[in-house]
Design an enzyme around this catalytic site. Structure first.
Site, PDB file in Angstrom:
ATOM      1  N   TYR A  22       0.836  -1.200   0.000  1.00 39.82           N
ATOM      2  CA  TYR A  22       0.000   0.000   0.000  1.00 39.82           C
ATOM      3  C   TYR A  22       0.869   1.248   0.000  1.00 39.82           C
ATOM      4  O   TYR A  22       0.655   2.179  -0.789  1.00 39.82           O
ATOM      5  CB  TYR A  22      -0.904  -0.027   1.227  1.00 39.82           C
ATOM      6  CG  TYR A  22      -1.827   1.154   1.380  1.00 39.82           C
ATOM      7  CD1 TYR A  22      -2.984   1.252   0.620  1.00 39.82           C
ATOM      8  CD2 TYR A  22      -1.555   2.163   2.307  1.00 39.82           C
ATOM      9  CE1 TYR A  22      -3.848   2.328   0.768  1.00 39.82           C
ATOM     10  CE2 TYR A  22      -2.409   3.241   2.465  1.00 39.82           C
ATOM     11  CZ  TYR A  22      -3.558   3.323   1.694  1.00 39.82           C
ATOM     12  OH  TYR A  22      -4.396   4.388   1.847  1.00 39.82           O
ATOM     13  N   LYS A  77       1.070   4.095  -2.902  1.00 39.69           N
ATOM     14  CA  LYS A  77       0.663   5.458  -2.570  1.00 39.69           C
ATOM     15  C   LYS A  77       1.825   6.435  -2.713  1.00 39.69           C
ATOM     16  O   LYS A  77       1.623   7.613  -3.032  1.00 39.69           O
ATOM     17  CB  LYS A  77       0.093   5.511  -1.154  1.00 39.69           C
ATOM     18  CG  LYS A  77      -1.289   4.890  -1.023  1.00 39.69           C
ATOM     19  CD  LYS A  77      -2.340   5.648  -1.822  1.00 39.69           C
ATOM     20  CE  LYS A  77      -3.749   5.193  -1.496  1.00 39.69           C
ATOM     21  NZ  LYS A  77      -4.782   5.949  -2.245  1.00 39.69           N
TER      22      LYS A  77
END
Length: 277
Positions: free
Chosen positions: A156, A160
Site C-alpha cells: 500500500y 501510494k
C-alpha cells in the site's frame, strides 16, 4: 468555502466513508456531483442522501483499473454535464501483510488500483478539463504511508508513494492547461476500512496518545480539505501535499506493528504489545 454552483465535481471511491462525505461537501457547496465506485450497488445509497440538496447527481459504476471503463465514464460525464471542474480521486485498496510472504496478485492489485487506476482517472479528468478550456482542479488522496515506513503495509505504501509523485508530476505538466493538482495525506481516519484496528481499545488508546489534536480523524476532515483545494481560495496552490493527520506524523505515527530486531527471526506483533510478549 467556494461557490461551486454550475460546476461539476467527480468523486471516486464514493461508496466509502471519505468519498461519500466529500460528495456531500461538494453538493452542499452547490456543485453537480458525479459519484463513481467499483461497487455500483452502493452508489444509489450515496446519491439518495444528495438528492434533497437540489443539485444534479450522476452515479456511474466504474472499475478504475479498466481503461475502457474509465473512458466510458468520462465520455458520459461530458455528455451529461459538458464540463468537469473538480475531481477528488479517492478510490484505493490496502491490505496488511509482510512483503516477504505477500502473494504477487496482492502486490499487483495494490499497484493496479492505487497507482494505475489513479493515473487513468487523473488522465481522464485532465483531458476533460483541458477540452473544456476552463481549467480545473484535481485532488488525489494518498496516505501518510506514502511518506514514511508503515510495517506490514508495504504494498500500500509503495503504491501510494507512486501516487504522491504522480500528483506532483501532473501538477507541473498540467499547469499549462490551468489545471491544479494537489495531494492529501490522511492519517488515521475513522472509517469502515480502519474499524477492525481502531475498535481494539488498546489500539485506539495508542492512536489517541500519539495524536496531538487529541482525537482521530473523521471523513469530513478529508472532505473539507478536498473541497478547499478544488476551490478559488486555493487558486494559488498546486503541487502541494497536505497532511490531514492531527499531527500524528510529527513522531512517525502510525505504527501498527513492531518486531524485536535484537532477535533474529523475530515475529511481528501489534505495536500495542511488546515484541515477543
Amino acid at each position: 468555502m467556494s461557490d461551486f454552483r454550475g460546476h461539476t465535481a467527480l468523486i471516486t471511491g464514493a461508496a466509502g466513508d471519505i468519498g461519500a462525505a466529500t460528495a456531500a461537501a461538494f453538493a452542499h457547496a452547490g456543485a453537480n456531483v458525479v459519484v463513481t465506485d467499483r461497487r455500483g450497488d452502493a452508489l444509489d445509497d450515496v446519491a439518495a442522501t444528495l438528492n434533497d440538496v437540489g443539485i444534479d447527481v450522476m452515479t456511474h459504476a466504474c472499475d478504475q483499473t479498466d481503461p475502457e471503463a474509465v473512458a466510458v465514464l468520462f465520455d458520459t460525464i461530458g455528455d451529461r454535464f459538458g464540463r468537469l471542474d473538480a475531481a477528488f480521486l479517492n478510490a484505493g485498496y490496502g491490505r496488511y501483510g509482510a512483503l516477504i510472504d505477500l502473494p504477487y496478485d496482492q502486490w499487483r492489485k495494490h499497484v493496479d488500483v492505487n497507482l494505475n487506476g489513479g493515473f487513468l482517472m487523473a488522465q481522464g479528468a485532465a483531458r476533460l478539463m483541458r477540452d473544456g478550456g476552463r481549467g480545473g482542479a484535481i485532488v488525489m488522496n494518498a496516505s501518510t504511508a506514502a511518506t514514511h515506513v508503515c510495517d506490514l503495509l508495504g504494498a500500500y505504501a509503495a503504491s501510494k508513494s507512486g501516487v504522491r509523485m504522480l500528483a506532483k508530476s501532473l501538477a507541473s505538466e498540467l499547469g499549462v492547461h490551468r489545471i491544479r493538482v494537489n495531494l492529501i495525506l490522511p492519517g488515521v481516519i475513522e472509517t469502515a476500512m480502519t474499524k477492525s484496528l481502531i475498535d481494539d481499545p488498546a489500539v485506539r488508546a495508542d492512536a489517541l496518545t500519539n495524536t496531538p489534536v487529541g482525537r482521530l480523524g473523521r471523513p469530513e476532515d478529508i472532505a473539507r480539505m478536498a473541497v478547499f483545494l478544488c476551490g478559488e481560495e486555493a487558486g494559488y496552490v498546486t503541487g502541494a501535499e497536505v497532511l490531514v493527520d492531527g499531527g500524528q506524523t510529527l513522531h512517525g505515527y502510525p505504527r501498527w506493528f513492531s518486531a524485536d530486531y535484537a532477535q533474529a527471526g523475530g515475529e511481528w506483533t501489534p505495536h500495542t504489545q511488546k515484541p515477543g510478549a
